[in-house]
Design a protein around this motif. Sequence first.
Motif, short mmCIF file in Angstrom:
data_model
loop_
_atom_site.label_atom_id
_atom_site.label_comp_id
_atom_site.label_asym_id
_atom_site.label_seq_id
_atom_site.Cartn_x
_atom_site.Cartn_y
_atom_site.Cartn_z
N ASN A 200 0.82 -0.88 0.53
CA ASN A 200 0.31 0.31 0.37
C ASN A 200 0.84 1.44 -0.54
O ASN A 200 2.36 0.91 -0.15
N ARG A 201 -0.18 2.74 0.39
CA ARG A 201 0.87 3.23 0.03
C ARG A 201 2.18 3.93 1.10
O ARG A 201 3.20 4.72 1.00
N ARG A 202 1.91 2.70 2.47
CA ARG A 202 2.79 2.36 3.58
C ARG A 202 4.27 1.85 3.32
O ARG A 202 5.05 2.16 4.47
N GLY A 203 3.52 1.37 1.96
CA GLY A 203 4.95 0.02 1.97
C GLY A 203 4.14 -1.17 2.15
O GLY A 203 5.22 -1.91 2.19
N GLU A 204 3.56 -0.65 3.12
CA GLU A 204 3.15 -2.56 3.69
C GLU A 204 2.38 -3.76 2.94
O GLU A 204 2.22 -2.89 2.22
N VAL A 205 2.46 -4.37 3.15
CA VAL A 205 2.49 -5.75 2.61
C VAL A 205 1.09 -5.83 2.70
O VAL A 205 1.00 -6.22 4.15
N VAL A 206 0.33 -5.91 1.70
CA VAL A 206 -1.12 -5.90 1.92
C VAL A 206 -1.84 -7.30 1.74
O VAL A 206 -2.69 -8.02 1.65
N LEU A 207 -1.36 -7.82 0.73
CA LEU A 207 -1.82 -9.31 -0.07
C LEU A 207 -0.53 -9.70 -0.81
O LEU A 207 0.15 -8.89 -1.47
N TRP A 208 -1.00 -11.16 -0.11
CA TRP A 208 0.43 -12.74 -0.95
C TRP A 208 -0.75 -13.28 -1.86
O TRP A 208 -1.64 -13.14 -2.18
N ALA A 209 0.09 -12.71 -3.53
CA ALA A 209 -0.28 -13.98 -4.47
C ALA A 209 0.63 -15.18 -5.13
O ALA A 209 1.84 -14.30 -5.29
N LYS A 210 0.68 -16.44 -4.83
CA LYS A 210 1.54 -17.20 -4.91
C LYS A 210 0.74 -17.58 -6.63
O LYS A 210 -0.54 -17.80 -6.38
N THR A 211 1.73 -17.26 -7.63
CA THR A 211 0.60 -17.34 -8.72
C THR A 211 1.63 -18.86 -9.87
O THR A 211 2.01 -19.36 -8.53
N SER A 212 1.04 -19.44 -10.77
CA SER A 212 1.00 -20.51 -11.70
C SER A 212 2.00 -20.40 -12.97
O SER A 212 0.42 -19.46 -13.46
N THR A 213 2.46 -21.47 -13.33
CA THR A 213 3.11 -20.73 -14.33
C THR A 213 2.82 -21.50 -15.21
O THR A 213 3.44 -21.71 -16.49
#
Length: 416
Positions: free
Chosen positions: A150-163
């Motif tokens: 977010n704007r404060r630099g905090e991690v607000v979401l993880w997204a583990k992708t697939s390829t």
Amino acid sequence: MRGPTARRSAGLDALTRQLALLLPGDEITWQRGGGTAPVASLGLVTLPRAASPRLLVPATSSRAAAQAVLARGSGADRLRTRAARGAAALLLRAGAARTRRDRLRITGAATEALLRSLTDAVGLPMAGTTLSIAVGAPRANAKPVLALHNRRGEVVLWAKTSTNDLTAGLVRHEHHVLSALATRPPASFEAPATLGLLDLATGPALLMRPLVSASSRPAPADTVPADVVAVVAELATRAGVVAMTAGRWSPLGPDAPREATALLHLWHSRHRGPVPVGAWHGDFGPWNMRRTASRAQVWDWERAETGAPLGVDAVHYGSHVVLRGQDVRASLEHLRAVAVPAVERVLRAAGAPDTTADAVVDAYLLLVHRRFASEGAAEGTGAVLALAAHYAEVLRARPDPSAPRHPHDRKETEHP
């Protein structure tokens, strides 16, 4: 990858291929210098260096760059690693990323769509948010893991992708595991909350809320502490326990490799009584958890499954890293001194007889051999196949508890 100043390396080429799959059609350019960028663009610098990228952090957000480093700490970090991570975060917070001349720029419709989907998932506007990207070593199950800041630099979401098909299956499976854990929250540990699956061009991405912790206690080296025993026992028994006759237990499918089948026959010949069978995390270790003041936080559930003898997670926790760096003789001693007592403690905590500890340790060696043999064959990786062979050798060299003991091996209390 385009750009006259592009620096080629195997790691950078593998990273570019993964990003090209994840963001099809977008322009991926290796640049020198800064400059402004449109909203639907990612300006990233590589850490620890361009030749061996493991983490891509925002080039223009000092707070997000620092948090990207700190958020990826785990219980496996020793004091030196913690100090290095903290120093790197301080430098990035002071603007070190802005001074790095080599940057990876990603621009296009796929980037814009990805940012919009991720911000929508947590109810944030796109403006002011950015991404960092963690990439592992090139392998069959490699998956870029995105962090939305977010704007404060905090991690607000993880997204583990697939390829690919393999990683797509792992991502879907982890979503189902996390959903099941959420229906009955565990007492001794906390797992990430899943926000569902997001369909991307390469397959599903697992969206997760971050686990927030003010601190993490370092994990003791080569031991399995009491709080970890409690986690393993609770996880192993959550779905119930089956006292299975040893001769009926099998983690192998009908197309199992010949060596794995031979090792299973060896296990059956050594262990004949009932063995308690439950669930296991599959890759439980300090590297996938934090030990906080209240309870453990555990992530990376893509390998979780049922049908494993109780306590195999404890063997993995205390022995996986050690066994990879030792010869057979040292491995046997470590298993005897560390793994067997740890499994005995888990079995007692789970209310099961601790007499099956040796069977559990042998089952663990078989399970990890199966995994390395399968992954090594899929990747064509000699190093992984060598690890599979090492675990097989250790299992064959383990003492047979069903064999008659030599008279000289009896304890003194057994003499009249």
